[in-house]
Design a protein around this motif. Structure first.
Motif, PDB file in Angstrom:
ATOM      1  N   PRO E  40      22.369  -4.931   0.100  1.00 53.28           N
ATOM      2  CA  PRO E  40      23.358  -5.915  -0.379  1.00 53.28           C
ATOM      3  C   PRO E  40      22.898  -6.661  -1.641  1.00 53.28           C
ATOM      4  O   PRO E  40      23.706  -7.065  -2.455  1.00 53.28           O
ATOM      5  CB  PRO E  40      23.519  -6.882   0.799  1.00 53.28           C
ATOM      6  N   ARG E  41      21.593  -6.813  -1.785  1.00 50.84           N
ATOM      7  CA  ARG E  41      21.138  -7.592  -2.937  1.00 50.84           C
ATOM      8  C   ARG E  41      20.586  -6.707  -4.052  1.00 50.84           C
ATOM      9  O   ARG E  41      19.892  -7.192  -4.959  1.00 50.84           O
ATOM     10  CB  ARG E  41      20.086  -8.603  -2.486  1.00 50.84           C
ATOM     11  N   ARG E  46      25.552 -10.402  -4.754  1.00 49.73           N
ATOM     12  CA  ARG E  46      25.414  -9.791  -3.431  1.00 49.73           C
ATOM     13  C   ARG E  46      26.708  -9.105  -3.001  1.00 49.73           C
ATOM     14  O   ARG E  46      27.788  -9.677  -3.132  1.00 49.73           O
ATOM     15  CB  ARG E  46      25.062 -10.874  -2.405  1.00 49.73           C
ATOM     16  N   ARG E  49      27.618  -5.835   3.394  1.00 47.48           N
ATOM     17  CA  ARG E  49      27.089  -4.635   4.038  1.00 47.48           C
ATOM     18  C   ARG E  49      28.225  -3.773   4.580  1.00 47.48           C
ATOM     19  O   ARG E  49      29.139  -4.288   5.220  1.00 47.48           O
ATOM     20  CB  ARG E  49      26.208  -5.021   5.238  1.00 47.48           C
ATOM     21  N   ILE E  52      28.706  -3.979   8.357  1.00 47.07           N
ATOM     22  CA  ILE E  52      29.437  -5.133   8.869  1.00 47.07           C
ATOM     23  C   ILE E  52      30.925  -4.973   8.601  1.00 47.07           C
ATOM     24  O   ILE E  52      31.764  -5.325   9.430  1.00 47.07           O
ATOM     25  CB  ILE E  52      28.847  -6.421   8.275  1.00 47.07           C
TER      26      ILE E  52
ATOM     27  N   ALA F  14      17.328 -14.116  -0.582  1.00 45.89           N
ATOM     28  CA  ALA F  14      18.300 -15.174  -0.301  1.00 45.89           C
ATOM     29  C   ALA F  14      19.353 -15.146  -1.396  1.00 45.89           C
ATOM     30  O   ALA F  14      19.019 -15.057  -2.573  1.00 45.89           O
ATOM     31  CB  ALA F  14      17.592 -16.525  -0.286  1.00 45.89           C
ATOM     32  N   SER F  15      20.627 -15.171  -1.013  1.00 43.06           N
ATOM     33  CA  SER F  15      21.718 -15.195  -1.983  1.00 43.06           C
ATOM     34  C   SER F  15      22.512 -16.478  -1.805  1.00 43.06           C
ATOM     35  O   SER F  15      22.933 -16.803  -0.694  1.00 43.06           O
ATOM     36  CB  SER F  15      22.666 -14.007  -1.773  1.00 43.06           C
ATOM     37  N   GLU F  35      21.289 -11.697   7.782  1.00 43.26           N
ATOM     38  CA  GLU F  35      21.668 -10.332   8.171  1.00 43.26           C
ATOM     39  C   GLU F  35      20.409  -9.470   8.157  1.00 43.26           C
ATOM     40  O   GLU F  35      19.723  -9.362   7.140  1.00 43.26           O
ATOM     41  CB  GLU F  35      22.722  -9.766   7.222  1.00 43.26           C
ATOM     42  N   TYR F  36      20.147  -8.864   9.290  1.00 43.39           N
ATOM     43  CA  TYR F  36      18.967  -8.027   9.487  1.00 43.39           C
ATOM     44  C   TYR F  36      19.439  -6.585   9.559  1.00 43.39           C
ATOM     45  O   TYR F  36      20.499  -6.299  10.132  1.00 43.39           O
ATOM     46  CB  TYR F  36      18.310  -8.447  10.806  1.00 43.39           C
ATOM     47  N   VAL F  86      22.839 -16.779   2.200  1.00 42.72           N
ATOM     48  CA  VAL F  86      22.711 -15.616   3.083  1.00 42.72           C
ATOM     49  C   VAL F  86      21.305 -15.057   2.926  1.00 42.72           C
ATOM     50  O   VAL F  86      20.862 -14.801   1.803  1.00 42.72           O
ATOM     51  CB  VAL F  86      23.726 -14.514   2.724  1.00 42.72           C
ATOM     52  N   ASP F  88      19.059 -11.929   3.552  1.00 41.40           N
ATOM     53  CA  ASP F  88      19.068 -10.507   3.905  1.00 41.40           C
ATOM     54  C   ASP F  88      17.663 -10.055   4.213  1.00 41.40           C
ATOM     55  O   ASP F  88      16.764 -10.210   3.380  1.00 41.40           O
ATOM     56  CB  ASP F  88      19.612  -9.678   2.734  1.00 41.40           C
ATOM     57  N   CYS F  89      17.463  -9.507   5.408  1.00 41.71           N
ATOM     58  CA  CYS F  89      16.151  -9.019   5.815  1.00 41.71           C
ATOM     59  C   CYS F  89      16.277  -7.532   6.091  1.00 41.71           C
ATOM     60  O   CYS F  89      16.837  -7.139   7.119  1.00 41.71           O
ATOM     61  CB  CYS F  89      15.672  -9.757   7.063  1.00 41.71           C
TER      62      CYS F  89
END
Lengths: 214, 214, 214, 214, 214, 214
Positions: E40-41, E46, E49, E52, F14-15, F35-36, F86, F88-89
């Protein structure tokens, strides 16, 4: 097979597969289902595609099930043997009565498919035994209290009561679905609508016979 | 509101929201819809949850639409004003006739919701004007050629013809749905089934009146 | 608008909506998209409906995007003004070249839609300014090392190289997509295919002009 | 099995299938899973059905997994043999602690299912060996710094720390989940909460024993 | 295998499974597919996903298909034998040309996977026979009428014509996709772009050879 | 921000978006979610993409919710003002403890994002007030009855008890999740695990401080 009722045009095709779904294997019985759909521009205002929405709407499901159920009433699944037939009814142009047009046209497509199977000696019974009853359908309604046959879109919207009737070629009932869209209906009104619908279905049965002779 | 018809148990609740869906705003009309569902263990054999399958099945859709349509016939949407009511009908235990039990019970839940709105002075008309017709439903069928009222699951499976009838408290028809599950039916058989169903619905209307007095 | 190329038949319609999607509002620019789909029985073997599978396949997406992109090359979105046009291309019968037939037919449908908007005085520019380039498409391929025009299904399967070319009415390129399905291709082979495709597109542009005069 | 904790009511049922999922066949081990769901009107404000949203939410998934994991801790899957049990926990009315009520009730339903299998001689081991540990769960929390047992909805919302504890009938831990909803918690606070939860679970184990004697 | 082209970074991995999908069993042929995705990034803004959103977008599908098709052109599926290889291309950071970087990197990952299979004696042919052609890809475009090689994101947005070219190590074409994003292009412009792309691909083929020697 | 714990590698970003989701507007409070996800080849055996399966699995949901909840405990949402972040991981490589690594790394990414907002004068409070507690997480477990810190994949599978603990930089608890994967655990074992986890988290807090000084 392209059916036209007034401005309503439905493309009905039958696709044959040898064998039946897993849950029916070994039963000796065949299987018939239907799938109904409308092209996005069949109606006056474009509607979104169900493939893009990612789910089939309730109305589509309901009509597909009605078509399948009606046609199974006309066929002897034992004489069909373990063959599956899918009836695709795609509405190219809609002006009322698409579900009844689909049933009436699908009967002819089904008849052709059964004779194609007969020619390949793939039936358990004779084709006449498989197609033991002809099936046709028509819409009737009350407009201004008056019974009317084969409603077009504008009449359908205006109707107080809307009824779809599926009959055999001998005038027996396969399915009766009547709805008070804008009000309720008394028993004598229901009786008048049923009388009218049976006459309409007998005319359609005659037209089907002619189409199959060609 | 928990409705019980024999071993069939349906939990019917009405949820009120002020305002109506976007497409109806400014019309002055209210809106009533229904959602029907079965718990996985309502039937004898566990069925998969529709939430996990990720889609609502055709049968569920069809019944939800029938319940909504039937209840809207009993209510004056103009007198309701711009309020929305969702009727949830969840089958805890199923033994035939779940859709007709749901309609009959949902009418009582709807009645309560309308009076709750009346108490908060949120209706456009009087509650009697809003609930201008009572609505109840029953299943009838032909078993061994004999008309039968309020089929349980085993009778339903055995029936040649299966019919759901929705009537007002004065015996007029709201919806008639008859299907030849295993065979077709003649006009006189249809007539006998309709006679039986109307009597059954009038009994239910009486039971609803009593329930609402409590 | 029903386009026929050999046994391939595609129904192309254009639907106009005033206004544009949210992300484009206030830009003064119009928007054109396309949706391509195949009826389940368009091919020889029935394929499953994407609405029932619950997702649009990669091939369908790819072709819809190609059609939209190609037609936007033919239109001046500024002169169109803030109007949206959806081009529906539904394949009734498929025998190779469905995407190129869809582009060629969609151009004619788009032309009609623009003139309909002109008649309602809804365009920002003149219709000639909006439709500033004609667009047509054709498939070419190498079979047995030989360049061939407008492949039917059997040729398409047999081709070593398969190429779709979208051209303007003056022979410039809008899109070129060539794939070595069964092998790679040398520069001189690519050149020969491009020569052939341009000639084919010029013929189609002439046919479009005639169709629009009717 | 209907469990009631204060105003919380959860319907817990166990459904037995002979055999296990494909990935476990031939292992000699059984399988136990759980599915948790809430009726739309279980809470004070109606929530949308997950079947209609087309996806199961994260919270539902998380709780279903917790219930399954907890109950598997109480059962010897080898002694169960290759049988599968699905535990359905449907919340009819929610007032806090639905997941812990579901675990406590599901244990009783699971116990019944195992004895039903024993009566049909379908277990590998004896029923006592299969159900080798009783399992119960309770929620505890800190409200205004004070440890509290079995939170109702209002307390749950007000709690700074919210903890769900699953214990065996001998006071060992199966699962501990503590969350600082509105703040963090010190070790001594955690200790006090654990003490309280173990006592609560021992009381529930006693209640389960009584319920199973009936 | 992490490929970097300027600021574009793509993680390419190959996963081997013995056996092939059901429809290919018994054919003696292997199978190669690709899945492309963007974190996403990866881009400056961003993006949501696809997991999702619950559906893979058209662009993702299209690129996955292109990568799979291109790599299959470089491999002899008969010599591979009934093994399946999935190429995962995950874009960690995107600055133009992600699809061409993915193809170029996936070739190296595929090469490694084939030699891993060779070491386990799982190939039908020799590894040199399996990897009979090297495959690399590059993007070219017209900016201000000038042909440019390997566009970064800003150039890509500015380009009038955008073209992706997949070539073998000997300069033959595997795939050619050219689009007039903002305008059409003449034959001589197309020729200049093709010349430039072939030179770029030959450089990449050299870089791949070096990477594989390490 | 790429976090590495042994062979586990998680990309945390981080966004920032100005504004908050609709349901929170006008509250003056900010919002933080996470979001993982795992790349298909992060584990030893390739797993299918959730985007292609069309639904996010229960485990993914559960971990995403845990990360979001943990990080919100470290931040003052009022001082953040109406901004959304957000986290993102994305797990590039997994060898146990991916969720705790994600929390620990996401804290650093969140810290950077808050200071970026501070530099643009978009915060309601000072950055020190926004990030009022540091947050880190670690996994502990019992293997052969012995408490162990920071389990790798093989240890995780072998552990009888598996616990994830989220702590602040001063050793208070944010979240405690302990599961008896293969057996239950006594109070003294739980105590030993908690002691070990707090020490581990204090070390991580120190490492975070150092990383933020760079």
């Amino acid at each position: 097979m392209l059916v036209e009722f007034g401005a309503t045009r439905v493309l009905c095709t039958a696709s044959v597969t040898e064998g039946v779904p897993r849950w029916r294997r070994g039963s000796g019985l065949g299987w018939v289902t239907a799938e109904y759909a409308m092209l996005p521009r069949a109606t006056n205002t474009r509607s979104d595609r169900e493939s893009i929405k990612g789910r089939v709407g309730g109305r589509t499901h309901e009509i597909s099930r009605l078509i399948g159920r009606s046609l199974r009433a006309g066929i002897d699944l034992k004489a069909l043997g373990e063959n599956s037939i899918v009836l695709d009814c795609d509405v190219l142009q809609a002006d009322g009565g698409t579900r009844t047009a689909a049933i009436t046209g699908a009967y002819v497509a089904l008849h052709d498919a059964v004779h194609w199977l007969a020619a390949r000696k793939a039936l358990t019974g004779k084709p006449e035994a498989v197609m033991h009853r002809s099936v046709a359908a028509i819409s009737v309604g009350l407009i201004g209290g008056e019974p009317r046959l084969d409603l077009c879109y504008e009449e359908d919207v205006a109707a107080e009561v809307d009824m779809n009737v599926v009959c055999t070629g001998t005038g027996d009932f396969v399915e009766v679905q009547g709805t008070g869209e804008a009000g309720v209906f008394a028993r004598e009104q229901l009786d008048a609508l049923l009388d009218l619908a049976v006459l309409g279905c007998l005319d359609l049965a005659e037209a089907q016979r002619k189409a199959l002779l060609q």
